[in-house]
Design an enzyme around this catalytic site. Structure first.
Site, PDB file in Angstrom:
ATOM      1  N   GLU A 212      42.643  33.045  53.156  1.00  0.00           N
ATOM      2  CA  GLU A 212      41.979  33.472  52.194  1.00  0.00           C
ATOM      3  C   GLU A 212      40.810  34.094  52.281  1.00  0.00           C
ATOM      4  OE1 GLU A 212      44.597  33.781  50.478  1.00  0.00           O
ATOM      5  OE2 GLU A 212      43.885  31.922  49.292  1.00  0.00           O
TER       6      GLU A 212
ATOM      7  N   THR B  34      41.731  41.052  45.059  1.00  0.00           N
ATOM      8  CA  THR B  34      40.463  39.254  44.747  1.00  0.00           C
ATOM      9  C   THR B  34      39.017  39.629  44.561  1.00  0.00           C
ATOM     10  OG1 THR B  34      42.266  38.181  45.010  1.00  0.00           O
ATOM     11  CG2 THR B  34      39.797  36.639  44.768  1.00  0.00           C
TER      12      THR B  34
HETATM   13  N1  HSE Z   1      40.388  31.229  42.045  1.00  0.00           N
HETATM   14  C1  HSE Z   1      40.073  33.127  42.952  1.00  0.00           C
HETATM   15  C2  HSE Z   1      40.155  34.110  42.495  1.00  0.00           C
HETATM   16  C3  HSE Z   1      41.717  33.074  42.393  1.00  0.00           C
HETATM   17  O1  HSE Z   1      40.375  33.989  40.428  1.00  0.00           O
HETATM   18  O2  HSE Z   1      39.002  34.840  42.514  1.00  0.00           O
HETATM   19  C4  HSE Z   1      42.129  33.932  43.223  1.00  0.00           C
HETATM   20  O3  HSE Z   1      43.504  34.226  43.974  1.00  0.00           O
END
Ligand code: HSE
Length: 328
Positions: free
Chosen positions: A148, A200
Site C-alpha cells: 500500500e 489514491t
Molecule cells: N482509506 C484510503 C483512502 C483507502 O481513502 O485514501 C484507499 O483505497
C-alpha cells in the site's frame, strides 16, 4: 467469478521447491475502504470482482513478478505492490526463499476497489501457505502494508484487512496493529465504477489536514452508529450512519454524477453509501437484492446520461477473504 484461464500460463521454474507444495493459486477480493464515515479505519470485502494469482516457491531468494493481464503494472519487485509485500515477508523469513508471482487482475488499478490491496494480500497469503502458514493474519497485513505504501505513499490497512480476513473489519489502530472483524447482517452491494482513474495519492493530497471539532463530533457519531448498526443487525441505524461530513465533500467533486447516484439510490430504497475507498467507484448498500438491482439501473442511467464509460457490479459481502483456489 473471474476467468482464470491465463493463470496456468506460468512456466515451471528451474528452482527446486523447498516444501511439499511449490505452487498455489489464490483469488483475492475487491474491497470497499472507509465505508463512508470510517476513513482509513473501516473496510468491507466484496464477492465480485476478484483477482487471481499464482505464487510459486523458489529456493533462491529472489522475487519475480509476471502479469497475465493488460494493465502494464511494474514488474520490479520494489515498485510492484505484490513485490513490496513479499519483500517484507521474505525479510521476516530471513531471506531463505524466493517467490515467483503471476498476477491476473480483474480489479482495475485506480478504481477505488482495493486493487493494490488485492495484489499485496493475495501474494502474502499464498506465500504464507507455501511456507506452512507460519505467519499470523496481522503479520500478513503488516507485510502487505508495504504494498500500500508503494501504491499510495501511505501504509493503511482498510482494504488489506477485509481482503485478508473477509467480511467487514475495523482497524482500531495501525501502530500497534489492532484489527477487529465485525459481524454484519446480510447486505447487497451495488457498485458503479466510472472508467476514470483517481490515484489514491492524489485523492489523499487534496484532503484538508485539519478538521473542525463540530465535524469530528458528527463523524465519530456516525462511525459509532455504523458499527453498532452492523453488530445489532439494525438496518435503519446502518442507513442513517452512512454519512461522511469530512472526506466526501472534498473527494466527491472528482466524481461526475456522484450526488445524483447517491440521492436517487436512497430514494429507491438503498440504505446509503458513498465513495468506495478513494474513488472513483461509488457503492450503495441495500437490504434487498431487488433494491440493489434498482440501484444498478439508477447508476447506469446517470453515467449513460453523463457519457462516461462505466462498469457495474451487484454483489454481496465476501466472508472468506483471499482464498486458495480449488485443486491446490
Ligand atoms: N482509506 C484510503 C483512502 C483507502 O481513502 O485514501 C484507499 O483505497
Amino acid at each position: 467469478m473471474p476467468d482464470d484461464k491465463n493463470i496456468s500460463k506460468s512456466s515451471a521454474d528451474n528452482n527446486a521447491p523447498l516444501g511439499n507444495t511449490s505452487v498455489v493459486r489464490v483469488s483475492a477480493p475487491a474491497t470497499v475502504a472507509n465505508l463512508v464515515c470510517g476513513f482509513d479505519i473501516l473496510g468491507m470485502a466484496l464477492n465480485d470482482p476478484q483477482d487471481l494469482m499464482e505464487v510459486r516457491l523458489l529456493a533462491e531468494p529472489v522475487i519475480k513478478i509476471k502479469h497475465a493481464d493488460d494493465y502494464d503494472l511494474p514488474v520490479e519487485p520494489e515498485r510492484n505492490v505484490a513485490g513490496a509485500a513479499l519483500i517484507a515477508l521474505q525479510e521476516a523469513y530471513e531471506k531463505k526463499v524466493g517467490f515467483e508471482v503471476l498476477v491476473n487482475k480483474s480489479i482495475k488499478p485506480g478504481s477505488g476497489l482495493g486493487s493494490s490491496a488485492a495484489s499485496s494480500a493475495g501474494a502474502v497469503v499464498a506465500a504464507n501457505y507455501l511456507l506452512g502458514n507460519i505467519f499470523s493474519k496481522p503479520d500478513l497485513v503488516r507485510f502487505a502494508m508495504n504494498g500500500e505504501k508503494v501504491a499510495s505513499g501511505v501504509k493503511h490497512a482498510d482494504n488489506l484487512a477485509p481482503c485478508i480476513y473477509g467480511g467487514i473489519t475495523l482497524i482500531r489502530s495501525i501502530l500497534p496493529l489492532d484489527i477487529i472483524p465485525l459481524s454484519a447482517p446480510p447486505l447487497h452491494v451495488t457498485v458503479v465504477h466510472p472508467q476514470i482513474e483517481v490515484k489514491t495519492s492524489d485523492a489523499r493530497q487534496i484532503l484538508r489536514k485539519e478538521v473542525q471539532l463540530k465535524s469530528a463530533i458528527m463523524q465519530w457519531g456516525n462511525i459509532a452508529g455504523l458499527v453498532t448498526g452492523l453488530l445489532k443487525n439494525d438496518y435503519e441505524l446502518i442507513g442513517r450512519s452512512l454519512e461522511d461530513v469530512i472526506i466526501e465533500p472534498v473527494r466527491s467533486i472528482l466524481i461526475p454524477g456522484f450526488d445524483e447516484v447517491k440521492i436517487n439510490s436512497k430514494e429507491a430504497g438503498a440504505l446509503g453509501g458513498g465513495i468506495s475507498g478513494s474513488g472513483p467507484s461509488i457503492f450503495m448498500l441495500s437490504k434487498e437484492e431487488e433494491t440493489a438491482r434498482k440501484v444498478e439501473t439508477i447508476m447506469k442511467n446517470v453515467f449513460q446520461k453523463i457519457g462516461v464509460e462505466f462498469r457495474t457490479y451487484v454483489t454481496f459481502i465476501n466472508q472468506t477473504g483471499v482464498k486458495l483456489m480449488p485443486g491446490e
